[in-house]
Design a protein around this motif. Structure first.
Motif, PDB file in Angstrom:
ATOM      1  N   ASN A 364       0.833  -1.211   0.000  1.00 37.18           N
ATOM      2  CA  ASN A 364       0.000   0.000   0.000  1.00 37.18           C
ATOM      3  C   ASN A 364       0.866   1.259   0.000  1.00 37.18           C
ATOM      4  O   ASN A 364       0.561   2.228  -0.708  1.00 37.18           O
ATOM      5  CB  ASN A 364      -0.922  -0.003   1.222  1.00 37.18           C
ATOM      6  CG  ASN A 364      -1.984  -1.079   1.138  1.00 37.18           C
ATOM      7  OD1 ASN A 364      -2.300  -1.562   0.049  1.00 37.18           O
ATOM      8  ND2 ASN A 364      -2.537  -1.466   2.273  1.00 37.18           N
ATOM      9  N   SER A 365       1.935   1.245   0.794  1.00 36.52           N
ATOM     10  CA  SER A 365       2.844   2.396   0.815  1.00 36.52           C
ATOM     11  C   SER A 365       3.505   2.600  -0.542  1.00 36.52           C
ATOM     12  O   SER A 365       3.675   3.744  -1.005  1.00 36.52           O
ATOM     13  CB  SER A 365       3.913   2.194   1.896  1.00 36.52           C
ATOM     14  OG  SER A 365       3.328   2.085   3.178  1.00 36.52           O
ATOM     15  N   MET A 366       3.850   1.506  -1.189  1.00 39.46           N
ATOM     16  CA  MET A 366       4.462   1.602  -2.512  1.00 39.46           C
ATOM     17  C   MET A 366       3.505   2.238  -3.517  1.00 39.46           C
ATOM     18  O   MET A 366       3.888   3.097  -4.321  1.00 39.46           O
ATOM     19  CB  MET A 366       4.888   0.211  -2.983  1.00 39.46           C
ATOM     20  CG  MET A 366       5.559   0.195  -4.342  1.00 39.46           C
ATOM     21  SD  MET A 366       5.849  -1.478  -4.946  1.00 39.46           S
ATOM     22  CE  MET A 366       4.168  -2.008  -5.254  1.00 39.46           C
ATOM     23  N   LEU A 367       2.210   1.801  -3.490  1.00 40.30           N
ATOM     24  CA  LEU A 367       1.224   2.381  -4.402  1.00 40.30           C
ATOM     25  C   LEU A 367       1.059   3.879  -4.157  1.00 40.30           C
ATOM     26  O   LEU A 367       0.929   4.666  -5.105  1.00 40.30           O
ATOM     27  CB  LEU A 367      -0.124   1.672  -4.234  1.00 40.30           C
ATOM     28  CG  LEU A 367      -0.220   0.235  -4.763  1.00 40.30           C
ATOM     29  CD1 LEU A 367      -1.640  -0.285  -4.607  1.00 40.30           C
ATOM     30  CD2 LEU A 367       0.183   0.150  -6.229  1.00 40.30           C
ATOM     31  N   GLU A 368       1.062   4.282  -2.891  1.00 43.78           N
ATOM     32  CA  GLU A 368       0.929   5.696  -2.573  1.00 43.78           C
ATOM     33  C   GLU A 368       2.113   6.483  -3.119  1.00 43.78           C
ATOM     34  O   GLU A 368       1.958   7.573  -3.698  1.00 43.78           O
ATOM     35  CB  GLU A 368       0.829   5.870  -1.053  1.00 43.78           C
ATOM     36  CG  GLU A 368       0.514   7.281  -0.613  1.00 43.78           C
ATOM     37  CD  GLU A 368      -0.857   7.743  -1.070  1.00 43.78           C
ATOM     38  OE1 GLU A 368      -1.020   8.962  -1.287  1.00 43.78           O
ATOM     39  OE2 GLU A 368      -1.752   6.891  -1.217  1.00 43.78           O
ATOM     40  N   GLN A 369       3.310   5.919  -2.964  1.00 43.23           N
ATOM     41  CA  GLN A 369       4.502   6.582  -3.501  1.00 43.23           C
ATOM     42  C   GLN A 369       4.456   6.654  -5.022  1.00 43.23           C
ATOM     43  O   GLN A 369       4.838   7.662  -5.624  1.00 43.23           O
ATOM     44  CB  GLN A 369       5.755   5.821  -3.050  1.00 43.23           C
ATOM     45  CG  GLN A 369       6.062   5.922  -1.564  1.00 43.23           C
ATOM     46  CD  GLN A 369       6.442   7.333  -1.147  1.00 43.23           C
ATOM     47  OE1 GLN A 369       7.047   8.071  -1.917  1.00 43.23           O
ATOM     48  NE2 GLN A 369       6.053   7.701   0.071  1.00 43.23           N
ATOM     49  N   ILE A 370       3.961   5.555  -5.654  1.00 47.88           N
ATOM     50  CA  ILE A 370       3.857   5.558  -7.123  1.00 47.88           C
ATOM     51  C   ILE A 370       2.895   6.628  -7.586  1.00 47.88           C
ATOM     52  O   ILE A 370       3.140   7.335  -8.577  1.00 47.88           O
ATOM     53  CB  ILE A 370       3.435   4.162  -7.614  1.00 47.88           C
ATOM     54  CG1 ILE A 370       4.566   3.160  -7.411  1.00 47.88           C
ATOM     55  CG2 ILE A 370       3.033   4.201  -9.091  1.00 47.88           C
ATOM     56  CD1 ILE A 370       4.200   1.742  -7.754  1.00 47.88           C
ATOM     57  N   MET A 372       2.113   9.431  -6.086  1.00 47.82           N
ATOM     58  CA  MET A 372       2.740  10.732  -5.897  1.00 47.82           C
ATOM     59  C   MET A 372       3.790  11.004  -6.973  1.00 47.82           C
ATOM     60  O   MET A 372       3.841  12.087  -7.566  1.00 47.82           O
ATOM     61  CB  MET A 372       3.376  10.798  -4.508  1.00 47.82           C
ATOM     62  CG  MET A 372       2.372  10.770  -3.367  1.00 47.82           C
ATOM     63  SD  MET A 372       3.167  10.676  -1.728  1.00 47.82           S
ATOM     64  CE  MET A 372       4.158  12.175  -1.768  1.00 47.82           C
ATOM     65  N   LEU A 373       4.613   9.969  -7.237  1.00 48.38           N
ATOM     66  CA  LEU A 373       5.646  10.148  -8.272  1.00 48.38           C
ATOM     67  C   LEU A 373       5.026  10.313  -9.649  1.00 48.38           C
ATOM     68  O   LEU A 373       5.521  11.098 -10.475  1.00 48.38           O
ATOM     69  CB  LEU A 373       6.579   8.926  -8.262  1.00 48.38           C
ATOM     70  CG  LEU A 373       7.485   8.789  -7.031  1.00 48.38           C
ATOM     71  CD1 LEU A 373       8.243   7.467  -7.087  1.00 48.38           C
ATOM     72  CD2 LEU A 373       8.478   9.955  -6.957  1.00 48.38           C
ATOM     73  N   LEU A 374       3.915   9.600  -9.908  1.00 48.98           N
ATOM     74  CA  LEU A 374       3.261   9.703 -11.216  1.00 48.98           C
ATOM     75  C   LEU A 374       2.665  11.088 -11.406  1.00 48.98           C
ATOM     76  O   LEU A 374       2.784  11.687 -12.489  1.00 48.98           O
ATOM     77  CB  LEU A 374       2.171   8.637 -11.324  1.00 48.98           C
ATOM     78  CG  LEU A 374       1.505   8.479 -12.692  1.00 48.98           C
ATOM     79  CD1 LEU A 374       2.534   8.138 -13.754  1.00 48.98           C
ATOM     80  CD2 LEU A 374       0.426   7.394 -12.639  1.00 48.98           C
ATOM     81  N   ALA A 375       2.015  11.598 -10.360  1.00 48.48           N
ATOM     82  CA  ALA A 375       1.448  12.950 -10.464  1.00 48.48           C
ATOM     83  C   ALA A 375       2.548  13.983 -10.686  1.00 48.48           C
ATOM     84  O   ALA A 375       2.416  14.907 -11.507  1.00 48.48           O
ATOM     85  CB  ALA A 375       0.657  13.277  -9.199  1.00 48.48           C
ATOM     86  N   HIS A 376       3.660  13.822  -9.956  1.00 50.73           N
ATOM     87  CA  HIS A 376       4.795  14.735 -10.131  1.00 50.73           C
ATOM     88  C   HIS A 376       5.369  14.628 -11.538  1.00 50.73           C
ATOM     89  O   HIS A 376       5.716  15.633 -12.173  1.00 50.73           O
ATOM     90  CB  HIS A 376       5.856  14.420  -9.079  1.00 50.73           C
ATOM     91  CG  HIS A 376       7.060  15.310  -9.150  1.00 50.73           C
ATOM     92  ND1 HIS A 376       7.022  16.650  -8.791  1.00 50.73           N
ATOM     93  CD2 HIS A 376       8.352  15.050  -9.538  1.00 50.73           C
ATOM     94  CE1 HIS A 376       8.215  17.190  -8.958  1.00 50.73           C
ATOM     95  NE2 HIS A 376       9.043  16.235  -9.406  1.00 50.73           N
ATOM     96  N   SER A 377       5.452  13.362 -12.041  1.00 53.96           N
ATOM     97  CA  SER A 377       5.987  13.161 -13.388  1.00 53.96           C
ATOM     98  C   SER A 377       5.084  13.766 -14.450  1.00 53.96           C
ATOM     99  O   SER A 377       5.565  14.359 -15.425  1.00 53.96           O
ATOM    100  CB  SER A 377       6.165  11.663 -13.651  1.00 53.96           C
ATOM    101  OG  SER A 377       6.607  11.418 -14.967  1.00 53.96           O
ATOM    102  N   ILE A 378       3.739  13.657 -14.240  1.00 51.76           N
ATOM    103  CA  ILE A 378       2.800  14.248 -15.206  1.00 51.76           C
ATOM    104  C   ILE A 378       2.961  15.758 -15.257  1.00 51.76           C
ATOM    105  O   ILE A 378       2.974  16.366 -16.341  1.00 51.76           O
ATOM    106  CB  ILE A 378       1.361  13.856 -14.840  1.00 51.76           C
ATOM    107  CG1 ILE A 378       1.152  12.357 -15.098  1.00 51.76           C
ATOM    108  CG2 ILE A 378       0.344  14.670 -15.641  1.00 51.76           C
ATOM    109  CD1 ILE A 378      -0.180  11.846 -14.614  1.00 51.76           C
TER     110      ILE A 378
END
Length: 601
Positions: A364-370, A372-378
């Motif tokens: 679950n923590s990994m999905l949350e980090q993904i 966040m990183l995906l939104a930042h990458s977008i």
């Protein structure tokens, strides 16, 4: 074999099943088989030995019976008996002493009640017995085969199987009613010369042997019977009338033993022993399953125990897998959802604190980090796309400006002031649309007007070689387009098509809708055109992100459209050398209602 290997490698549960079978079931089955074989063999041997003991005990009982009975033969050594046999006259006192002696022996020995009659007779037929007293037998007595056998073998004791009367009775023609008899016979010798002077005979009631048989069983329905040394039955239990005879060589030649008769159904177990005194065979006959009943019960008990243990182990395995495999399968399912793009596939915490629960929390923590990183990458990609668009525009605008300023310089040098004024006005309108207050997207109507100003400027410079026509469907005017999309294409048609032709040329611009509903803009020139090799090279430049020595404007336009709209939109090229080139621009329809989404990109 390969399919089996793939199947075992496909699932953790399958691997656990394989380990479970190898480490639990197989050893359990192995222990069961070994225990079964050992127990079955031991109990079988015990059952066989027990049956053999029963047969041997009956044989010993018969031998003891005859051993005790043979002690009555010692009567023949008494002085009164010898005197009675040697004297032909009446010897009342000897007879009286002999009868008393019979009574004394009966009171002394165990099986005396089984003795029906004791008889003594000399070689001339004079005799005495318990049943008849003193008597005279017929002379035919000496022709009796048993007496003849004793005369030839005076040291033997004859044991004669049951008949309807004793030896003496047969000689005397006197019957003993209601009894089956076993007769023991021996010679009486003179003490000094050892001459045979008579015979002593003891008649036993055969029912005593029959009682041994009737009270001895093998299994539930098995029985024992007695045969002579030739295999002929002598004694049978009451319930047996037609036993199967086993007068085989092993039975007749061996003293004791056992074997299984598989010729019958059901199979039967045969055990035998030999009487040392009589030579008779005591044979036991019973169904094999009854003799092996205890062994079979052990077998079934072991099978049931192993089966129950396997069931318990399987139940334990399913309990373990429900606690271990199911959470892993649940986590696997959520991971697959996440891999397919569903970043909301969280694992529910079951409030446990084991490793699998900790793994779910980490997932679950990994999905949350993904996320966040995906939104930042977008956000970063959007900024990069905007920067690239502005960079491309910055590359296009100076390119056209340099060419136009060259034309103004040239006209000024030629003293064409009015044309310079018109050109500067057209350039002013051109850049007013180009700047568009910093907007990257403009109305198609403005883009067409922008190209018209551009062509007007270029026609002032190349009036002798350039002409242009516009055929635009006004229905597309209300849709938006990336600014500076048409101008680089038109500029390319002028400089690489019309100018290389060295004579009057025509640029035609059309606009409308495709059958699929997209907006199509076409720039057609009748210039020099391109060879097939040049067309292929230019197409490869458009599709690959490489530097190009030619076609810079077309490449920039194509890249801008792809950056914003993606496939299948962009620039398409058709050309024929000596006839001209057609450039087609395909974009989607984005109207006034899309302004907010356009400006946000």
């Amino acid at each position: 074999m390969m399919k089996l290997g793939k199947w075992m490698a496909s699932s953790l549960r399958t691997k656990l099943i394989a380990m479970f079978v190898l480490l639990t079931i197989l050893p359990l089955i192995g222990v069961g088989v070994i225990s079964y074989q050992k127990s079955y063999t031991t109990v079988s041997e015990h059952s066989i030995a027990s049956t053999q003991v029963t047969t041997d005990q009956l044989q010993r009982d018969i031998d003891i019976l005859f051993q005790d009975t043979k002690k009555f033969l010692e009567i023949g050594k008494n002085n009164s008996v010898l005197h009675f046999l040697l004297t032909q006259s009446e010897t009342y006192e000897d007879a009286k002493d002999i009868l008393k002696m019979f009574q004394v022996y009966r009171e002394t020995y165990k099986f005396s009640d089984s003795i029906i009659n004791i008889s003594i007779v000399n070689m001339y037929g004079k005799g005495i017995s318990e049943k008849k007293g003193v008597f005279q037998a017929e002379s035919i007595m000496m022709k009796n085969p048993h007496f003849l056998s004793l005369l030839n073998n005076p040291d033997e004791t004859l044991i004669i199987p049951p008949v309807s009367s004793s030896i003496y009775d047969r000689l005397d023609q006197t019957e003993v009613k209601g009894h089956q008899l076993i007769s023991l016979a021996a010679v009486i010798e003179q003490r000094v010369t050892h001459e045979v002077i008579g015979f002593i005979m003891i008649d036993l009631d055969a029912s005593v042997v029959e009682s041994f048989l009737n009270h001895t069983k093998i299994g539930e329905t098995g029985y024992l019977y007695v045969t002579d040394d030739k295999g002929h039955p002598i004694f049978l239990p009451q319930h047996v009338t037609d036993p199967k005879m086993y007068a085989t060589i092993p039975v007749m030649q061996q003293q004791k033993g056992s074997f299984i008769d598989r010729s019958t159904s059901p199979e039967r177990f045969i055990v035998f022993s030999t009487s040392q005194l009589t030579g008779w065979k005591i044979i036991g006959d019973a169904p094999l399953k009854e003799v092996m009943r205890d062994a079979n019960e052990i077998k079934y008990l072991i099978l049931i125990s192993v089966g129950f243990s396997i069931l318990c182990t399987i139940a334990l395995y399913y309990f373990i897998t429900s606690q271990v495999i199911r959470p892993i399968q649940y986590l696997k399912h959520k991971m697959r959802q996440a891999a397919s793009g569903n970043l909301e596939a969280k694992v529910k915490n079951n409030r446990s604190e084991d490793e699998i629960s900790d793994l779910g929390s980490s997932f679950n923590s990994m999905l949350e980090q993904i996320r966040m990183l995906l939104a930042h990458s977008i956000r970063e990609q959007e900024e990069i796309k905007k920067a690239e668009l502005r960079t491309l525009q910055a590359q296009i605008n100076p390119h056209f400006l340099y060419n136009t300023l060259d034309s103004i310089v040239w006209m000024a040098e030629a003293k064409k002031s009015e044309q310079v004024i018109d050109l500067v006005k057209a350039l002013s309108h051109f850049f007013r649309i180009t700047l568009s207050k910093g907007k990257d997207w403009i109305m198609l109507k403005d883009e067409i007007e922008h190209v018209r100003n551009y062509l007007t400027i270029q026609k002032m410079r190349y009036s002798d070689i350039l002409d242009f026509e516009l055929y635009i469907d006004e229905a597309i005017f209300t849709y938006r387009i990336l600014k500076l999309t048409l101008q680089p294409i038109v500029e390319n048609a002028l400089y690489h098509g019309i100018k290389n032709k060295r004579r009057k040329g025509l640029i035609t611009i059309t606009g409308g809708f495709s059958p699929e509903g997209h907006i199509l803009l076409e720039v057609i020139d009748n210039g020099i055109g391109m060879t097939p090799e040049q067309v292929l090279h230019l197409r490869s430049i458009l599709e690959q992100d490489v530097q190009a020595d030619s076609g810079f404007g077309i490449k920039n336009v194509h890249k801008r459209i792809r950056l914003y709209y993606g496939e299948p939109y962009g620039v398409a090229i058709e050309s024929e050398y000596g006839h001209g080139t057609q450039i087609t621009i395909t974009i989607p329809k984005e109207g006034i209602e899309d302004e907010k989404s356009v400006s946000g990109r």
